[in-house]
Write a protein that holds these residues in place. Sequence first.
Motif, PDB file in Angstrom:
ATOM      1  N   HIS A 299       2.706  13.420 -11.893  1.00  0.00           N
ATOM      2  CA  HIS A 299       1.543  12.844 -11.240  1.00  0.00           C
ATOM      3  C   HIS A 299       2.151  12.356  -9.803  1.00  0.00           C
ATOM      4  N   ASP A 300       1.415  12.301  -8.734  1.00  0.00           N
ATOM      5  CA  ASP A 300       1.658  11.815  -7.716  1.00  0.00           C
ATOM      6  C   ASP A 300       1.810   9.983  -7.313  1.00  0.00           C
ATOM      7  N   LEU A 301       1.402   9.451  -8.076  1.00  0.00           N
ATOM      8  CA  LEU A 301       0.870   7.941  -8.157  1.00  0.00           C
ATOM      9  C   LEU A 301       2.160   7.522  -8.700  1.00  0.00           C
ATOM     10  N   ILE A 302       4.012   7.955  -8.786  1.00  0.00           N
ATOM     11  CA  ILE A 302       4.208   7.413  -9.317  1.00  0.00           C
ATOM     12  C   ILE A 302       4.545   6.309  -8.116  1.00  0.00           C
ATOM     13  N   TRP A 303       4.966   6.668  -7.118  1.00  0.00           N
ATOM     14  CA  TRP A 303       5.505   6.068  -5.608  1.00  0.00           C
ATOM     15  C   TRP A 303       5.160   4.396  -5.647  1.00  0.00           C
ATOM     16  N   LEU A 304       3.520   4.466  -5.781  1.00  0.00           N
ATOM     17  CA  LEU A 304       2.966   3.120  -5.575  1.00  0.00           C
ATOM     18  C   LEU A 304       3.765   1.987  -6.152  1.00  0.00           C
ATOM     19  N   PRO A 305       4.480   1.894  -7.151  1.00  0.00           N
ATOM     20  CA  PRO A 305       5.011   0.758  -7.442  1.00  0.00           C
ATOM     21  C   PRO A 305       6.697   0.120  -6.526  1.00  0.00           C
ATOM     22  N   LEU A 306       6.718   1.798  -6.183  1.00  0.00           N
ATOM     23  CA  LEU A 306       7.924   1.609  -5.106  1.00  0.00           C
ATOM     24  C   LEU A 306       8.025   0.518  -4.245  1.00  0.00           C
ATOM     25  N   PHE A 307       7.030   1.352  -3.355  1.00  0.00           N
ATOM     26  CA  PHE A 307       6.970   1.229  -1.954  1.00  0.00           C
ATOM     27  C   PHE A 307       6.050  -0.071  -1.514  1.00  0.00           C
ATOM     28  N   GLY A 308       4.488  -0.289  -2.562  1.00  0.00           N
ATOM     29  CA  GLY A 308       4.242  -1.864  -2.969  1.00  0.00           C
ATOM     30  C   GLY A 308       5.255  -3.055  -2.873  1.00  0.00           C
TER      31      GLY A 308
ATOM     32  N   VAL B 134       5.988  -5.312   0.071  1.00  0.00           N
ATOM     33  CA  VAL B 134       5.793  -7.020  -0.563  1.00  0.00           C
ATOM     34  C   VAL B 134       7.306  -7.672  -0.026  1.00  0.00           C
ATOM     35  N   GLU B 135       8.737  -7.538  -0.558  1.00  0.00           N
ATOM     36  CA  GLU B 135       9.622  -7.766   0.005  1.00  0.00           C
ATOM     37  C   GLU B 135       9.765  -7.778   1.556  1.00  0.00           C
ATOM     38  N   GLY B 136       9.466  -6.806   2.064  1.00  0.00           N
ATOM     39  CA  GLY B 136       9.733  -6.991   3.953  1.00  0.00           C
ATOM     40  C   GLY B 136       8.990  -7.952   3.781  1.00  0.00           C
TER      41      GLY B 136
ATOM     42  N   GLN C 213      11.472  -2.992   7.662  1.00  0.00           N
ATOM     43  CA  GLN C 213      11.469  -2.420   5.993  1.00  0.00           C
ATOM     44  C   GLN C 213       9.925  -2.006   5.913  1.00  0.00           C
ATOM     45  N   VAL C 214       9.039  -3.391   6.216  1.00  0.00           N
ATOM     46  CA  VAL C 214       7.226  -3.104   5.827  1.00  0.00           C
ATOM     47  C   VAL C 214       6.535  -2.332   6.719  1.00  0.00           C
ATOM     48  N   VAL C 215       7.118  -1.620   7.983  1.00  0.00           N
ATOM     49  CA  VAL C 215       6.458  -0.488   8.868  1.00  0.00           C
ATOM     50  C   VAL C 215       6.927   0.749   7.760  1.00  0.00           C
ATOM     51  N   ILE C 216       8.122   1.059   7.581  1.00  0.00           N
ATOM     52  CA  ILE C 216       8.018   2.365   7.339  1.00  0.00           C
ATOM     53  C   ILE C 216       8.148   2.212   5.642  1.00  0.00           C
ATOM     54  N   SER C 217       8.320   0.987   4.750  1.00  0.00           N
ATOM     55  CA  SER C 217       7.765   1.064   3.553  1.00  0.00           C
ATOM     56  C   SER C 217       5.921   1.488   3.219  1.00  0.00           C
ATOM     57  N   ALA C 218       5.403   1.199   4.838  1.00  0.00           N
ATOM     58  CA  ALA C 218       3.769   1.195   4.368  1.00  0.00           C
ATOM     59  C   ALA C 218       3.537   2.366   4.894  1.00  0.00           C
ATOM     60  N   LEU C 219       4.092   2.728   5.860  1.00  0.00           N
ATOM     61  CA  LEU C 219       4.175   4.637   6.268  1.00  0.00           C
ATOM     62  C   LEU C 219       4.037   5.253   4.735  1.00  0.00           C
TER      63      LEU C 219
ATOM     64  N   ARG D  36      -0.516 -12.528  11.192  1.00  0.00           N
ATOM     65  CA  ARG D  36      -0.736 -10.629  11.438  1.00  0.00           C
ATOM     66  C   ARG D  36      -0.915  -9.642  11.113  1.00  0.00           C
ATOM     67  N   MET D  37       0.371  -9.684  10.756  1.00  0.00           N
ATOM     68  CA  MET D  37       1.364  -8.368   9.870  1.00  0.00           C
ATOM     69  C   MET D  37       0.215  -7.886   8.779  1.00  0.00           C
ATOM     70  N   GLY D  38       0.141  -8.998   7.871  1.00  0.00           N
ATOM     71  CA  GLY D  38      -0.693  -8.227   6.897  1.00  0.00           C
ATOM     72  C   GLY D  38      -2.765  -8.177   7.889  1.00  0.00           C
ATOM     73  N   MET D  39      -3.383  -8.143   9.289  1.00  0.00           N
ATOM     74  CA  MET D  39      -4.366  -8.489   9.196  1.00  0.00           C
ATOM     75  C   MET D  39      -4.197  -6.832   9.885  1.00  0.00           C
ATOM     76  N   SER D  40      -2.694  -6.078  10.167  1.00  0.00           N
ATOM     77  CA  SER D  40      -2.955  -5.139  10.555  1.00  0.00           C
ATOM     78  C   SER D  40      -2.827  -3.632   9.586  1.00  0.00           C
ATOM     79  N   LEU D  41      -1.563  -4.630   8.442  1.00  0.00           N
ATOM     80  CA  LEU D  41      -1.834  -3.530   7.239  1.00  0.00           C
ATOM     81  C   LEU D  41      -3.002  -3.126   6.432  1.00  0.00           C
ATOM     82  N   MET D  42      -3.875  -3.965   6.578  1.00  0.00           N
ATOM     83  CA  MET D  42      -5.566  -4.062   6.598  1.00  0.00           C
ATOM     84  C   MET D  42      -6.288  -3.191   7.055  1.00  0.00           C
ATOM     85  N   VAL D  43      -6.188  -3.358   8.676  1.00  0.00           N
ATOM     86  CA  VAL D  43      -6.618  -2.010  10.106  1.00  0.00           C
ATOM     87  C   VAL D  43      -6.060  -0.912   9.758  1.00  0.00           C
TER      88      VAL D  43
END
Length: 520
Positions: free
Chosen positions: A141-150, A154-156, A164-170, A199-206
């Motif tokens: 299935h295609d959801l296997i990536w969610l834990p890794l990048f999630g 958060v680590e970033g 790391q936050v930007v690359i992992s979020a993308l 500010r980063m949190g708001m950016s991720l939400m948007v």
Amino acid sequence: MAGAFFLLCLAIQIWRLESLTATYDQALFLQELWSTAQGRPFESTLSSVLSAPVKLGGDLPWVGYLHLGQHSNVLTLLVAPLVVVLGAWALPLTQVTVLTASGLVLWRIAARRLPESLALWITAAYFLSGAVIGPAIENFHDLIWLPLFGFLVVEGLLERKHRQVVISALLLLLVREDSGLVLFSIGLWALVRQPGERRMGMSLMVAAFLWVVLVTGWIQPMVDSSLSDRFLQEKFGHLVEDVSGGTLSVLLGMVRNPLALLKTLGSPPGATLAFLLALTLPLLFIPLLSIDSALLVAAPLFIALVSQGRSALSPTLRYVMAVVPGLYLGAILWWQRHRALWSRRWIRRCWTGLLSLGLVLTVVGNPNRSFSALVPDSFSPWVHITPADMLQRRAAALDAVATIPRQASVSADTPLLPLLAQREVAIRFPKFTRYRDREGVPHYVDWVVAFPGFYRPYMPLFRDETQAFKRIGERIRAALRDGDYQLAYCKDGALVLSREPVSDPPPATCLDRALAPPGT
């Protein structure tokens, strides 16, 4: 722990493929990735079988259908080159590797914030959890990536590594159209609980909100109407009358119907409570006490609770991948604030007991029948296919499949599809024996392969297998009677029909035996 998890889950996945336990989604993703490697991204006739025009409108499956209309699994297409090298084995290898790597990232996060023994306990909870084991050993299935990048996002945020936050979020957004729900919750957590990263949190939400609206409201409808006509309707049709506008229309519909929304959130109460307890049991129920967990799982857990369908509240199906990052990261952050409790010996004993209980429940629950070689499918009445019988069944299937030319168009019933998916035209039998080519012209498939003997042992218990056996018999007899196909192979409960005349067909008595109900 990571090595043991990897080896055991990979062994189970290999056994699933060898014993015909892998089913439709395994074949669908294999065909999609095979087509991508041939230069046709997202293409899959097996996916077209699940599309709204076919499933709801009565159309024929067609060549050139893009799975993108159902799920925007861009990141998964990166596995396509591995399919060229390893074939069908690329999928289980990728699935288990990604989930193992996620556990190692979780360990890294925990080890930097907690005593080593506590970090090991949380990592053990990950590798022994049914919410991880179940998705690790089911169909690809295609959801296997969610834990890794999630975990990486958060680590970033915790360590203020914005690159790391930007690359992992993308990359997280490229997992699927609804992976934005995970990123939205992470952004919400950062906004509320991380003052330096608001500010980063708001950016991720948007970014997450705009991505979900863009993909579900514009990109996917350009390809196919299945998202609104089928998937959103199936999940949220009980709350929203008009889902044609994608996610945005669903959200607006929920806002307009708050009473129904509140009623659905806790319904059915027993199943909802059992779902939450099963997810948090390996973590000593700590996520139920953690504000961080509540924020990190807010959006995906909300969707799971308001969705309809039996899969929404299953703690061992792939859909729980969306809440795994929040549950485990929230537990780490809770323990970081209450680490003094770890010195109490009774907590460790209790946690050991809960981990053991959770593992036993996962194995006995036999998710996706992955443990059927060890665990009976039913105790009363007794239904158990022994490993030796499974291998005999596999040999019969391989002999039948070997008669099908490698690139010929084929219609096969579900257990056989993973063996035949690496071709341009593969569709599902007994529902279909015809498809449309790229110009829309209908054709009969060249070959039909079915395995009624596969279903026979399950018929005393399972209604779906009984119905499948009957439908296969009806369609095969009709195809032979109408002259659409000729019987080309009949042995050990497996049947192959050919569109071309057969010079030496099997005797009719073999067909009668293969299609005879149990006990006759």
